[in-house]
Design a protein around this motif. Structure first.
Motif, PDB file in Angstrom:
ATOM      1  N   LEU A 240      11.134   1.681   5.134  1.00  0.00           N
ATOM      2  CA  LEU A 240      10.600   0.801   5.671  1.00  0.00           C
ATOM      3  C   LEU A 240       8.939   1.024   6.826  1.00  0.00           C
ATOM      4  O   LEU A 240       9.395   1.935   7.903  1.00  0.00           O
ATOM      5  CB  LEU A 240      11.852   0.589   7.182  1.00  0.00           C
ATOM      6  N   ASP A 241       8.384   0.089   7.205  1.00  0.00           N
ATOM      7  CA  ASP A 241       7.513  -0.327   7.605  1.00  0.00           C
ATOM      8  C   ASP A 241       7.229  -1.542   8.879  1.00  0.00           C
ATOM      9  O   ASP A 241       6.151  -2.321   8.034  1.00  0.00           O
ATOM     10  CB  ASP A 241       6.538  -0.169   7.096  1.00  0.00           C
ATOM     11  N   PRO A 242       8.444  -2.076   9.251  1.00  0.00           N
ATOM     12  CA  PRO A 242       7.811  -3.328   9.975  1.00  0.00           C
ATOM     13  C   PRO A 242       7.247  -3.521  10.719  1.00  0.00           C
ATOM     14  O   PRO A 242       6.467  -2.688  11.467  1.00  0.00           O
ATOM     15  CB  PRO A 242       9.405  -3.659  11.006  1.00  0.00           C
TER      16      PRO A 242
ATOM     17  N   ARG B 253       1.196  -0.984  -0.460  1.00  0.00           N
ATOM     18  CA  ARG B 253       0.203   0.004   0.123  1.00  0.00           C
ATOM     19  C   ARG B 253       0.666   1.485   0.253  1.00  0.00           C
ATOM     20  O   ARG B 253       0.869   2.103  -0.807  1.00  0.00           O
ATOM     21  CB  ARG B 253      -0.866   0.509   1.662  1.00  0.00           C
ATOM     22  N   ASP B 254       1.643   1.336   0.766  1.00  0.00           N
ATOM     23  CA  ASP B 254       2.900   2.662   0.700  1.00  0.00           C
ATOM     24  C   ASP B 254       3.187   2.739  -0.328  1.00  0.00           C
ATOM     25  O   ASP B 254       3.626   4.180  -0.335  1.00  0.00           O
ATOM     26  CB  ASP B 254       3.828   2.127   2.039  1.00  0.00           C
ATOM     27  N   ALA B 255       4.230   1.376  -1.588  1.00  0.00           N
ATOM     28  CA  ALA B 255       4.832   1.492  -1.749  1.00  0.00           C
ATOM     29  C   ALA B 255       4.191   2.223  -3.090  1.00  0.00           C
ATOM     30  O   ALA B 255       4.365   3.059  -3.851  1.00  0.00           O
ATOM     31  CB  ALA B 255       6.257   0.102  -2.698  1.00  0.00           C
TER      32      ALA B 255
ATOM     33  N   PHE C 134      10.852  -4.781  -1.723  1.00  0.00           N
ATOM     34  CA  PHE C 134      11.677  -5.980  -1.104  1.00  0.00           C
ATOM     35  C   PHE C 134      10.502  -6.507  -0.003  1.00  0.00           C
ATOM     36  O   PHE C 134       9.751  -6.154   0.519  1.00  0.00           O
ATOM     37  CB  PHE C 134      12.950  -5.396  -0.695  1.00  0.00           C
ATOM     38  N   GLU C 135      10.248  -7.919  -0.523  1.00  0.00           N
ATOM     39  CA  GLU C 135       9.357  -8.877   0.828  1.00  0.00           C
ATOM     40  C   GLU C 135      10.206 -10.232   0.632  1.00  0.00           C
ATOM     41  O   GLU C 135       9.995 -10.601  -0.190  1.00  0.00           O
ATOM     42  CB  GLU C 135       7.800  -8.627  -0.198  1.00  0.00           C
ATOM     43  N   ARG C 136      10.351 -10.770   1.854  1.00  0.00           N
ATOM     44  CA  ARG C 136      11.096 -11.808   1.989  1.00  0.00           C
ATOM     45  C   ARG C 136      10.052 -13.152   2.355  1.00  0.00           C
ATOM     46  O   ARG C 136      10.308 -14.083   2.345  1.00  0.00           O
ATOM     47  CB  ARG C 136      11.819 -11.077   3.287  1.00  0.00           C
TER      48      ARG C 136
HETATM   49  C1  LIG Z   1       4.022  -4.099   8.153  1.00  0.00           C
HETATM   50  S1  LIG Z   1       4.492  -4.624   6.641  1.00  0.00           S
HETATM   51  C2  LIG Z   1       4.340  -3.560   5.443  1.00  0.00           C
HETATM   52  C3  LIG Z   1       3.127  -3.109   5.213  1.00  0.00           C
HETATM   53  C4  LIG Z   1       3.027  -2.017   3.717  1.00  0.00           C
HETATM   54  N1  LIG Z   1       4.019  -0.816   4.258  1.00  0.00           N
HETATM   55  C5  LIG Z   1       1.843  -1.860   2.900  1.00  0.00           C
HETATM   56  O1  LIG Z   1       1.478  -1.044   3.156  1.00  0.00           O
HETATM   57  O2  LIG Z   1       1.302  -2.808   2.996  1.00  0.00           O
HETATM   58  C6  LIG Z   1       5.574  -5.441   6.767  1.00  0.00           C
HETATM   59  C7  LIG Z   1       6.583  -6.804   5.703  1.00  0.00           C
HETATM   60  O3  LIG Z   1       7.372  -6.461   6.415  1.00  0.00           O
HETATM   61  C8  LIG Z   1       8.457  -7.842   5.898  1.00  0.00           C
HETATM   62  N2  LIG Z   1       9.858  -7.789   6.299  1.00  0.00           N
HETATM   63  C9  LIG Z   1      10.008  -7.281   6.925  1.00  0.00           C
HETATM   64  N3  LIG Z   1      11.626  -7.709   7.447  1.00  0.00           N
HETATM   65  C10 LIG Z   1      11.922  -7.837   5.864  1.00  0.00           C
HETATM   66  C11 LIG Z   1      13.030  -7.589   5.552  1.00  0.00           C
HETATM   67  N4  LIG Z   1      14.058  -7.464   6.086  1.00  0.00           N
HETATM   68  N5  LIG Z   1      13.198  -7.677   3.739  1.00  0.00           N
HETATM   69  C12 LIG Z   1      12.353  -8.022   3.106  1.00  0.00           C
HETATM   70  N6  LIG Z   1      10.583  -7.770   4.647  1.00  0.00           N
HETATM   71  C13 LIG Z   1      10.618  -8.296   5.178  1.00  0.00           C
HETATM   72  C14 LIG Z   1       7.474  -8.763   6.573  1.00  0.00           C
HETATM   73  O4  LIG Z   1       7.220 -10.153   6.065  1.00  0.00           O
HETATM   74  C15 LIG Z   1       6.536  -7.992   5.627  1.00  0.00           C
HETATM   75  O5  LIG Z   1       5.948  -8.464   4.938  1.00  0.00           O
END
Ligand SMILES: C[S@@+](CC[C@H](N)C(=O)[O-])C[C@H]1O[C@@H](n2cnc3c(N)ncnc32)[C@H](O)[C@@H]1O
Length: 245
Positions: free
Chosen positions: A167-169, A102-104, A117-119
């Motif tokens: 970042l939005d962890p 969403r933010d992207a 980037f999504e792991r």
């Molecule tokens: C709270 S969500 C982000 C929501 C996003 N901002 C949105 O607007 O939908 C956090 C995401 O980051 C991913 N994530 C966390 N640390 C990461 C990393 N080091 N590298 C890649 N993905 C990561 C998690 O798997 C999760 O899907």
């Protein structure tokens, strides 16, 4: 059982062309197709022409075409994030924690080129599917073409460094917050918490970027207790801005 299996449950009546499209989408994410419903509480399912995360009662999916996100980009919901990344000067952005994108999408709709980037394979599958659906909508094509999904983390990429890392962890505390939308809680239950966000911030700060922007709940703690250089505070969300070290 909470763990989601790396399969997408598909009805056997699916058309051949759709099955082929889905297989191609899932292959790079190491996710396969299953005609049997997994026994786990949460599972990925292809239904109504999209991939959803399901738990028998509810469904969550990524969507760049429906109403909520478009409302956000047209009704000032993008104001703080635009200031935090300084969108006029910084058009190249890595969203290091893409989630449901969403933010992207908001950043791309403001004109940024965003590497997502999504792991975790669950959000990665939902994102890949939503990006493909979005590409089929003529009025969305320009925005979607500025969004590229990378399955992995910012630390194993050869891409040139961007202007901004965003970042939005998923902080453990966010699960308790009333501000977390129901569907994000649902998503968190299947994907889990990000307990390494301090490492992610520290590593991002070693990269030659102009700034690192961290999205936090308005009253949430700083990631790793690390004080930002400055902040932008919205109604319920705060953006902490860090400079590289
Ligand atoms: C709270 S969500 C982000 C929501 C996003 N901002 C949105 O607007 O939908 C956090 C995401 O980051 C991913 N994530 C966390 N640390 C990461 C990393 N080091 N590298 C890649 N993905 C990561 C998690 O798997 C999760 O899907």
């Amino acid at each position: 059982m909470n763990a989601v299996l790396p399969v997408v449950f598909v009805s056997s009546s699916i058309a051949d062309a759709e099955l082929q499209r889905l297989s191609l989408l899932l292959q790079p994410l190491s996710v396969s197709i299953s005609f049997r419903q997994p026994e786990s509480e949460y599972f990925l399912q292809y239904i109504d022409n999209k991939v959803v995360l399901s738990n028998h009662q509810q469904q969550v999916f990524a969507d760049f075409v429906g109403g909520a996100l478009n409302h956000r980009i047209h009704h000032r919901g993008a104001e703080w994030i635009a200031k935090a990344v300084d969108i006029k000067k910084n058009k190249s952005i890595w969203d290091a924690t893409a989630g449901l994108g969403r933010d992207a999408f908001v950043l791309a709709s403001l004109g940024a080129s965003v590497q997502l980037f999504e792991r975790h394979f669950v959000p990665a599958v939902l994102l890949a599917d939503a990006l493909q659906r979005g590409q089929q909508e003529p009025q969305m094509q320009a925005i979607i073409s500025r969004m590229s999904l990378n399955f992995g983390t910012i630390f194993n990429t050869d891409l040139p460094c961007p202007d901004v890392i965003y970042l939005d962890p998923m902080f453990p505390e966010r699960q308790k917050s009333a501000l977390v939308k129901k569907e994000m809680r649902f998503f968190q239950a299947a994907v889990g918490e990000d307990n390494d966000s301090t490492d992610l911030l520290n590593k991002a700060r070693t990269m030659p970027v102009k700034r690192i922007v961290v999205k936090r709940p308005k009253h949430g703690a700083f990631i790793g207790d690390i004080k930002p250089a400055y902040q932008y505070v919205g109604k319920s969300t705060r953006f902490d801005v860090y400079l590289p070290v």
